[in-house]
Scaffold this active site. Structure first.
Site, PDB file in Angstrom:
ATOM      1  N   GLY A  68      61.507  19.338 -55.155  1.00 24.67           N
ATOM      2  CA  GLY A  68      62.022  17.971 -55.209  1.00 24.67           C
ATOM      3  C   GLY A  68      62.423  17.403 -53.859  1.00 24.67           C
ATOM      4  CB  THR A  69      64.488  18.712 -51.095  1.00 24.74           C
ATOM      5  OG1 THR A  69      65.663  18.854 -51.892  1.00 24.74           O
ATOM      6  CG2 THR A  69      64.886  18.258 -49.702  1.00 24.74           C
ATOM      7  CG  ASN A 154      71.070  13.996 -59.637  1.00 26.78           C
ATOM      8  OD1 ASN A 154      70.783  12.828 -59.363  1.00 26.78           O
ATOM      9  ND2 ASN A 154      71.932  14.692 -58.930  1.00 26.78           N
ATOM     10  CD  GLN A 182      67.976  16.518 -63.186  1.00 25.55           C
ATOM     11  OE1 GLN A 182      67.960  16.988 -64.325  1.00 25.55           O
ATOM     12  NE2 GLN A 182      68.447  17.204 -62.145  1.00 25.55           N
ATOM     13  N   GLY A 203      59.274  22.159 -60.188  1.00 22.78           N
ATOM     14  CA  GLY A 203      59.027  23.135 -61.240  1.00 22.78           C
ATOM     15  C   GLY A 203      60.270  23.666 -61.927  1.00 22.78           C
ATOM     16  CG  HIS A 204      64.111  24.542 -59.822  1.00 24.14           C
ATOM     17  ND1 HIS A 204      65.476  24.614 -59.953  1.00 24.14           N
ATOM     18  CD2 HIS A 204      63.864  23.563 -58.935  1.00 24.14           C
ATOM     19  CE1 HIS A 204      66.031  23.705 -59.163  1.00 24.14           C
ATOM     20  NE2 HIS A 204      65.069  23.068 -58.529  1.00 24.14           N
ATOM     21  CB  THR A 240      49.370  29.096 -47.413  1.00 21.90           C
ATOM     22  OG1 THR A 240      48.926  29.296 -46.069  1.00 21.90           O
ATOM     23  CG2 THR A 240      48.580  29.977 -48.359  1.00 21.90           C
ATOM     24  CB  CYS A 328      78.389  21.628 -54.193  1.00 18.63           C
ATOM     25  SG  CYS A 328      79.417  23.026 -53.923  1.00 18.63           S
TER      26      CYS A 328
END
Lengths: 387, 347
Positions: A68-69, A154, A182, A203-204, A240, A328
């Site tokens: 995402g970042t 989020n 999200q 993905g996560h 890669t 945080c």
């Protein structure tokens, strides 16, 4: 442990784990021309096709990223620089005040170092962007480089009227980026019916592996690269290709799409029960953004005269993992810019708690939280009183 | 848990003693540096990481508490204001009084904890605060501002050990901080340049340096805050006739730094304000004791007399470099009786 922090990261789906496992021992760089390379490339391209089908784009419009970042940085900075380079008058970035830091800080960096001018959209108390404020921001479209509005928030879970906003941007000829980190998974995110030009997913947050992501980039939209190198992904993104990661990511997306209706029904019912239990235990709780369309798993609470950090600690001690929702750094919670943007005053914002449910959440998680939340809030209020 | 060896071993001993222990690292700087530079300073991201890894090794929960605003208001601003008023404050003492055994303790008790455990080198048994067995590392002086109520909820598990023993134990326990250098100086002035820090906060305030014997102006200064009673070096004086000169007093109203001969530094009597009694009350209205007037200073036999809220202390062996703003701590042997803030001194 009761895990109520799926918006931070959600557990790996078993099908994703199996897909990763199946690829881990494979040798071959997907960019190599030999048989081993071609075999690895076939896995990546299959994953690309499945992502394309799931999100309503063509395979060539899917660029694999690290998450995402990276996607938000590439989407915002890449679009800004390409558009500004094509016409130096395009200096404005139009964005909502509730964006994730990956968008917000990128835009602020471009303003501080690269001549960008930020134009902030108006949001209502639920965090929804007012489409009229986008029209106003685009009154002189020749000065605008891009629009960036997240699909769903989020922290508080509010879902934006993204199709309407994208249509307005398209009408004014200005490209739009959306952070759908999200939204992808729980919501029907379909670019065949929504006119966004660039979209970030990861993905996560949907049951795939950490370190995988994709940028959906419409054909014809030009981005300046952020990572320079081999140009593996359409000459826009270098690095890669991660064969196992792509396989795991695609497997997770397939599973989420296939099971979405059931999961959403189950998770949103759990979430509603959780909100009910919290309300019963703490009658003066404020449920943020309750009136707006929101993510099925997210419940964001404001407990008046309460210390959210202390509340997290007490819940943690009771085996419940939740979040204040705000960013945080090195363990210190920063004040939430999202809550500030929707008009929550700082003292109330200190008493924030985000509970986010997902595919592995159970009745037991909700019951356990309902059982301890009252006492924990009471104690955290004592902690707030001695501040 | 500062990220240093003492608090890590203190936490380990508290765990061993069967307590339910939670590790807390205090974020005290508004703009923390990310890495340490030498042994100075504190609260960097590197220190927080060291503390977290120690907590991991002990298997205890760990949190960072952001007390930067409280610390700045109660310790840093107080430090600057005290120097501005011509006194010499001890910020570690203020931090114990207002932060560690006030803000942290209050919050901890509200959350259901019974006590704050720290890695201070001091002994505390049955309400009696005593010096550490390691006299070189003893920190009872900076803890003597704690009230009986504060001490009732404090634990200092290191008091019976020397620093060497603590380091050896840390190594034995596999704690990575075993060999970490001790921190020095004032944590919020990581470059050690106190005068520069104060000049930035208070601004330059030029004034005269006056010889106490002749009342003659013997030099100029850029700010009285850069001087400490007893200081000899760095005075840059002419016209002293080759006699060594020491700072005798700082006079905030006239902005004069008064200097004189070494024997004029001797203080035989002092007045302390805001007395705190470790057991909650003074032993009697007048009592004999030993007195320590600065951190790591020597002690003198003394007689203390209470006058309303003030404390008159007669030092049987006159002490040098006694600065208003520092604490006078009264001991019975190695047991702390109480403390007060030095307000005025006399030969």
């Amino acid at each position: 442990m009761h895990y109520l922090d799926h918006a931070a990261t959600t557990p790996l789906l078993p099908v994703a784990r199996a897909a990763i496992d199946a690829e881990l021992d494979r040798v071959g760089n997907p960019s190599s021309v030999h048989a081993a390379g071609r075999a690895a490339r076939a896995v990546v391209e299959s994953a690309r096709e499945r992502l394309a089908a799931a999100f309503g784009v063509d395979p060539i419009e899917v660029l694999f990223t690290s998450g995402g970042t990276e996607g938000d940085n590439l989407g915002v900075a890449g679009l800004f620089r390409a558009r500004r380079d094509a016409d130096p008058l395009r200096t404005r970035i139009v964005l909502s005040p509730t964006e994730h830091h990956a968008v917000d800080d990128t835009a602020r960096w471009l303003a501080a170092h690269d001549g960008a001018e930020l134009v902030w959209l108006a949001v209502d108390p639920t965090g929804r962007v007012d489409p009229e404020s986008l029209r106003a921001a685009l009154r002189d479209p020749s000065a605008v480089a891009l629009v960036s509005v997240m699909w769903a928030n989020n922290e508080i879970g509010t879902v934006q009227p993204i199709a309407e906003l994208a249509a307005i941007a398209r009408e004014h000829g200005v490209p739009m980026h959306t952070d759908a980190v999200q939204a992808a998974g729980p919501l029907h995110v379909d670019l065949s019916t929504v006119d966004v030009d660039v979209m970030t997913i990861t993905g996560h947050k949907l049951g795939g592996p950490v370190g995988t992501g994709a940028l959906m980039l419409r054909r014809g939209v030009v981005l300046q690269p952020v990572l320079h190198g081999g140009g593996q992904e359409r000459q826009v993104r270098s690095g890669t290709l991660d064969t196992a990661g792509a396989a795991g990511f695609a497997a997770a997306v397939d599973a989420v799409v296939a099971g979405r209706a059931d999961t959403v029904a189950r998770v949103s019912a759990l979430r509603d029960r959780l909100v009910g239990a919290v309300r019963q235990a703490v009658p003066d709780v404020i449920v943020t953004g309750e009136a707006a369309p929101r993510l099925p798993g997210t419940a964001h609470f404001l407990f008046p005269e309460c210390d959210g950090d202390a509340l997290l600690m007490l819940l943690d001690a009771a085996g419940i993992a939740a979040s204040t929702g705000a960013a945080c750094s090195s363990g210190v919670t920063e004040p939430s810019h999202v809550l500030a943007a929707i008009g929550v005053e700082e003292s109330l914002a200190r008493g924030a708690l985000r509970c986010s449910l997902g595919w592995s959440s159970t009745d037991d998680d909700v019951a356990a939280t309902g059982a301890v939340i009252g006492g924990a809030v009471q104690r955290a209020r004592l902690a707030a009183a001695v501040r | 848990m500062s990220g240093g060896v003492d608090s890590a071993v203190a936490a380990a001993r508290a765990v061993d003693a069967g307590h339910d222990v939670t590790g807390v690292h205090l974020a005290l700087s508004r703009v923390p540096a990310s890495t340490r530079s030498g042994a100075r300073g504190c609260c960097t991201a590197e220190d927080a990481r060291d503390a977290r890894r120690a907590a991991d090794a002990l298997g205890i929960a760990f949190y960072v508490w952001d007390l930067a605003e409280r610390f700045h208001a109660d310790v840093v601003d107080d430090f600057v204001a005290e120097y501005g008023a011509g006194r010499t404050p001890n910020p570690c003492l203020r931090c114990n009084e207002r932060i560690k055994f006030a803000a942290v303790l209050d919050r901890a008790r509200a959350l259901g904890y019974d006590a704050v455990v720290t890695g201070h080198h001091a002994r505390l048994h049955g309400g009696a605060l005593r010096r550490s067995v390691d006299s070189a590392k003893d920190q009872s002086y900076v803890l003597a501002v704690c009230t009986a109520e504060q001490l009732a909820h404090a634990m200092f598990p290191l008091g019976e050990s020397t620093k060497d023993e603590v380091r050896a134990e840390a190594a034995r326990r596999g704690l990575a901080v075993a060999a970490k250098p001790d921190s020095h100086d004032i944590c919020f002035i990581p470059d050690g340049d106190t005068a520069g820090f104060l000049r930035r906060r208070l601004g330059a305030a030029p004034g005269d340096v006056v010889d106490d014997e002749t009342d003659a102006v013997v030099g100029r200064h850029d700010g009285a805050f850069a001087y400490t009673v007893g200081q000899r070096r760095g005075l840059g004086l002419a016209h002293t006739g080759g006699r060594p000169r020491y700072v005798l007093a700082i006079e905030p109203v006239s902005n004069v730094v008064r200097v004189g001969a070494a024997d004029r530094l001797d203080v035989g009597r002092l007045t302390g304000v805001h007395p705190v009694w470790t057991t909650g009350r003074p032993p009697s209205a007048s009592f004999d004791c030993s007195a320590q007037v600065r951190a790591h200073g020597s002690t003198s036999r003394a007689t203390a007399r209470l006058h309303r809220d003030a404390l008159d202390v007669t030092l049987h062996n006159p002490q040098r470099g006694v600065a208003p703003g520092q604490a006078v701590v009264l001991y019975d042997g190695d047991t702390v009786i109480g403390s007060a803030t030095i307000d005025s001194t006399d030969a």
